[in-house]
Design an enzyme around this catalytic site. Structure first.
Site, PDB file in Angstrom:
ATOM      1  N   ARG A 187      -3.830   2.308  -2.246  1.00  0.00           N
ATOM      2  CA  ARG A 187      -3.704   0.880  -2.571  1.00  0.00           C
ATOM      3  C   ARG A 187      -4.323   0.556  -3.921  1.00  0.00           C
ATOM      4  NH1 ARG A 187      -4.197  -1.923   3.514  1.00  0.00           N
ATOM      5  NH2 ARG A 187      -2.056  -1.327   4.034  1.00  0.00           N
TER       6      ARG A 187
ATOM      7  N   TYR B 137       5.412  -1.332  -1.294  1.00  0.00           N
ATOM      8  CA  TYR B 137       4.899  -0.158  -0.548  1.00  0.00           C
ATOM      9  C   TYR B 137       3.371  -0.114  -0.404  1.00  0.00           C
ATOM     10  CZ  TYR B 137       4.877   2.637  -5.045  1.00  0.00           C
ATOM     11  OH  TYR B 137       4.683   3.128  -6.292  1.00  0.00           O
ATOM     12  N   GLU B 138       2.900   0.814   0.373  1.00  0.00           N
ATOM     13  CA  GLU B 138       1.475   0.901   0.754  1.00  0.00           C
ATOM     14  C   GLU B 138       0.982  -0.402   1.393  1.00  0.00           C
ATOM     15  OE1 GLU B 138       0.449   3.673   0.788  1.00  0.00           O
ATOM     16  OE2 GLU B 138       1.567   4.710  -0.764  1.00  0.00           O
ATOM     17  N   GLY B 139       1.821  -1.004   2.193  1.00  0.00           N
ATOM     18  CA  GLY B 139       1.499  -2.303   2.789  1.00  0.00           C
ATOM     19  C   GLY B 139       2.019  -3.394   1.879  1.00  0.00           C
TER      20      GLY B 139
ATOM     21  N   GLN C 259      -1.426  -7.111   2.647  1.00  0.00           N
ATOM     22  CA  GLN C 259      -2.690  -7.105   1.904  1.00  0.00           C
ATOM     23  C   GLN C 259      -3.424  -8.430   2.119  1.00  0.00           C
ATOM     24  OE1 GLN C 259      -3.510  -4.246   0.478  1.00  0.00           O
ATOM     25  NE2 GLN C 259      -1.474  -3.423   0.912  1.00  0.00           N
TER      26      GLN C 259
END
Lengths: 597, 597
Positions: free
Chosen positions: A296, A440-442, A447
């Site tokens: 992140r 992506y990555e959440g 977030q």
């Protein structure tokens, strides 16, 4: 073709003058990072990014990755040779553990180099980027044997890594995942299932690919409490530790995407592949979060990185392109028209990007330094405080810097007018590439929920209280300094709005959790503005001190004062709008039935 | 594949209940537009858009247009057949002059159908869209012979039109243009030069292409005062008026673009092509502005159109996709997870799009109606007032609805998470297509300058004063109505901010024009919010009246009240931030030397 020059001077300002990393020269890693070494590494890293990664950026976008019938994947022309150069130069192991062949330099330095590489070629930088995440997970959760088997080659770069979370029916909601792991007599597992959106899932850059895969051991509890993490190498290590027999994992397809075409985004099929449990059974999410947090922060850096290269090109075009005359009267009388940069609305866009980029860089490095200190600081309280900051700021950096990164790429494209829409100028690629970082990555909504729903309340709000105290103290201590007052005023106003928003959440979200969800995106951006504003406060203070001491590049330092002022005038006013939206609550947002849509 | 269903019910609400177009049934065109006819046309137009245009949208994006070596251009598979259907059904001549074969219906109705077609396939809808602009220019500035020669076939659709302004070195700054026109003995001109970014410049849909070209007559004054407008047909009309000999104009290349791949964006080479002066010599810009204003409203409609289809698909996905559980407790207990639409942050995005789309549609149609009234209203004062509104709102609609259209396409894509980034879902195409609308027909920065630098001060500020009076009167007259108060309060607050910003400009921009340039983008968006907010006021009032009368679809009308409230709570607060930015002036924006960038 777009240009790129690594912002080495600005990075050195942040490291040396704002963070004053020389303070930490008693700590491992930092002791090797003398001012000379740091300057040399940034210079070389920037050069490598411009000269090796950058020339492949448009090629990578145009060609994309190609999957052959046998499931092998070819990266675009030139990628393999460039990766070899990257590996040979040792860039992959900059901050990795010396016990496994890394150089052990501070993460804050590696974060800078990562920015440069991501600016120059985001799709390419993802190959080593994902490897770093996998290294972190194995380093922290692997057994000594696993570390010995995988880390040296991954750090050296001859093996790369991936993260396998998403399945067709589940992305955010990992509790739904179905990939299963069946225990074998030898202690290994047979992994079967399908993963999608796997960046760098299959390619021709490295001798082996080490997949970290979330799966459910037969009979494990349902939901997120039954998920374990496995190492699934493409080639199983042989007795000599080299890549040996082919494992039952293969690339079923390459996704056709909006951007980052140079990176192979794969559908990965696991067909009774051999996997090795890493960390404890059923506690895979915890291990995965080690990678996720690393990733992140890395994605936040991508937002900054694209914003920086887009900005640099917008500046170049705004200086070169002659069009119209300045509102205040002609500037280039010898030419048929003035350069775009004389126009206020063009300046508005350039200054907005610049004000976000410079503060964004400071915030990333400030936070990466906390990452180092969370392990290395000498007393427990300092380690904990650093870890608190990291946890609190990671979703903010990911969410805000990628949203701003995309907005800035769009703004830079706008400076080019019609030419911005044409592929050959390269600006539209930045927009398409930047877009993924918000997803992506959440996704950024996740977030925001992580920040509001989890990080705020953690340990009785210890991290957020420390943040308020630190920023408040800065504003308070410097408000009587006339030269700093215009900045501290903006910071104080933003901080007040953030504190009010926090209070509103405390008073309302407990009774009705939808209020927290409805507030989350605005809260994250409000937080981001205050954090970036604080970085401007620190930057301006450092610049003023250097100016007073007659130390450093005067034009560079004075530009900090101007850009910081622009930030306070043009970006900070948004905090009040965020607060107003947050305080309006969830009622009108949630009032309609689903059928009314 | 994305879905699309034309928002016929909402359009009918705007036309019948908000605008009450039945009031105008004594005017030409309106007298033919009875409620039944309007409903039938919208229904058929929506059906045509969904069934004929929409299925070609992804194909067009994937295939793009192809130029053969002889300079001919093939549109994507299916486009020609669909265009034939469009032409045969007479959609191109809906509001065109009956004297030349048009149906003479109100423009406000044609604008609705245009929205549907642009939603369904923006790249395709541009072919007839550009033709409409060319028709408007010939209708208004052409000689009787020119009208006779071109209008019937263009209105019928067998010939299409283009606008040729941009050259490689000049887009916004038309004073720099170099294409030249040499007078011939027969009264025609020889046109030579190169034009770029010419939408629909060459294709296989029509029998002839009528280019309207800006060029400079030999010996004409420099700058914008020496520019004339010419008709340059691809095939010169023969004695029978049919497409005859090939003219010296050809497509040199097709641009590789970010989006709208289905539309051929051409480099057009004019090599001693025969052209016919249209309107007066050296007054070509004025004639071109007839097309531009038509086109700018059309581009604003594109912003709305993409936002609408993106919204519809985001809604579909948010209802279908199961992921996570509602913060307020599980909703779909029988399923493994709840649909996305239960999550407040998803709702935030859906409601934002909806609140902008419905008000945007009202604003477009309100303004298109003014366009009709500017020609048709019975007294001079009403015509002038309508024309004032048109002039003032055209840059706002173009700039704000395309900025919002893009933002909303991005938001809709975000609802899809990773799937939004994958081509097959179609969401990323909306983002790429929507992006051009912020750039062409005058980049949005130019719209903002047109508003602030030109439209505000025109005729002593008559138009803006009338706008303030109209919106202020609505807020004042309805503020004691308890049901309307939450809305009028928001409108009043926004209007105050806009009036303050206008005052600030009057007091500061005269002495320092850079203040106007620095304020322009924020001013345009501030204006847009007030205009959209006013539309919400009118919509809510109309909905409440219908609810009170027990007339109409109750769920639809109640949703108006909720969505309007959301707009006031979540979008209107931005006006204060715009005002703060505007009032900060140009100083920090302009302080740095160009070399400091």
């Amino acid at each position: 073709m777009p240009v790129y020059q690594a912002p080495v001077a600005d990075t050195l300002f942040v490291l040396n003058d704002l963070l004053r990393i020389a303070r930490y020269d008693n700590l491992p890693g930092f002791s090797d990072a003398s001012a000379d070494v740091v300057e040399a590494i940034l210079g070389e890293g920037g050069k490598f990014a411009s000269e090796v990664f950058h020339p492949l950026n448009q090629i990578g976008d145009r060609e994309g990755c190609k999957r052959a019938e046998d499931g092998s994947v070819a990266t675009p022309q030139g990628f393999k040779a460039a990766y070899d150069q990257f590996r040979e130069a040792g860039w992959g192991g900059l901050s990795a553990d010396p016990a496994y062949g890394g150089q052990g330099l501070p993460h804050v330095l590696a974060a800078s180099v990562n920015e440069f590489m991501s600016s120059a070629n985001m799709a390419f930088a993802m190959y080593p980027g994902l490897t770093r995440g996998a290294i972190a997970a194995i380093q922290q959760h692997g057994s000594p044997e696993q570390k010995e088997a995988y880390l040296p080659r991954m750090i050296e770069g001859s093996w790369t890594g991936t993260m396998n979370l998403t399945e067709p029916h589940c992305g955010t909601d990992l509790g739904l995942l179905r990939t299963r792991a069946t225990p074998q007599a030898d202690g290994s597992y047979r992994i079967s299932g399908q993963k999608i959106f796997i960046s760098a899932g299959e390619h021709d850059l490295s001798d082996n690919i080490i997949h970290l895969v979330l799966a459910r051991i037969d009979g494990a509890p349902e939901g997120t409490k039954g998920i374990s993490l496995f190492i699934v190498p493409k080639f199983l290590p042989d007795d000599a530790g080299e890549a040996g027999g082919r494992n039952g994992v293969s690339c079923g397809a390459i996704e056709e995407k909006m951007g980052i075409h140079g990176n192979a985004t794969c559908v990965m099929n696991y067909d009774e592949a051999t996997g090795y449990l890493i960390g404890e059974a059923h506690k895979g999410l915890r291990a995965m979060f080690t990678m996720m947090n690393e990733a992140r922060l890395g994605v936040g850096i991508q937002g900054l990185a694209i914003s920086e290269i887009a900005y640099q090109n917008a500046v170049t075009y705004a200086k070169d392109r002659l069009q119209g005359r300045a509102l205040s009267g002609p500037k280039a009388r010898d030419k048929a028209a003035d350069p775009l940069i004389v126009h206020p609305d063009i300046r508005r866009m350039l200054m907005t990007m610049r004000a976000v980029n410079e503060a964004g860089r400071a915030l990333v490095l400030y936070t990466a330094l906390k990452g180092d200190l969370s392990h290395l600081a000498e007393d427990e309280a300092a380690r904990q405080a650093a870890d608190d900051w990291m946890g609190l700021l990671t979703p903010v950096i990911k969410g805000v810097l990628t949203d701003k990164g995309f907005e800035n790429a769009v703004m830079a494209q706008q400076v080019y007018g019609g030419h911005g829409y044409i592929a050959e100028w390269g600006m539209e690629q930045f927009v398409r590439d930047a877009r993924i970082a918000q997803i992506y990555e959440g996704a950024n909504g996740i977030q925001a929920l992580d920040l509001v729903g989890r990080k705020l309340g953690l340990n009785g709000g210890r991290a957020i209280q420390a943040f308020f105290a630190e920023v408040g103290k800065f504003a308070e201590e410097n408000r009587s300094d006339e030269a700093l007052a215009p900045y501290t005023k903006g910071i104080k106003k933003g901080l007040n709005d953030l504190q009010q928003a926090t209070m509103w959440l405390m008073q309302n979200a407990m009774a009705k959790p939808d209020h927290a969800g409805a507030a989350s995106n605005d809260y994250m951006h409000l937080f981001g503005l205050v954090a970036l504003g604080y970085m401007w406060g620190l930057s301006v203070k450092a610049a003023q001190e250097k100016l007073a001491a007659g130390d450093g590049d005067e034009a560079f330092l004075k530009a900090k004062l101007v850009t910081g002022k622009f930030f306070m005038e043009r970006l900070m006013p948004e905090t009040a709008a965020h607060l107003a939206r947050i305080s309006s609550g969830a009622d009108s947002m949630m009032a309609l039935d689903a059928e009314a849509f």
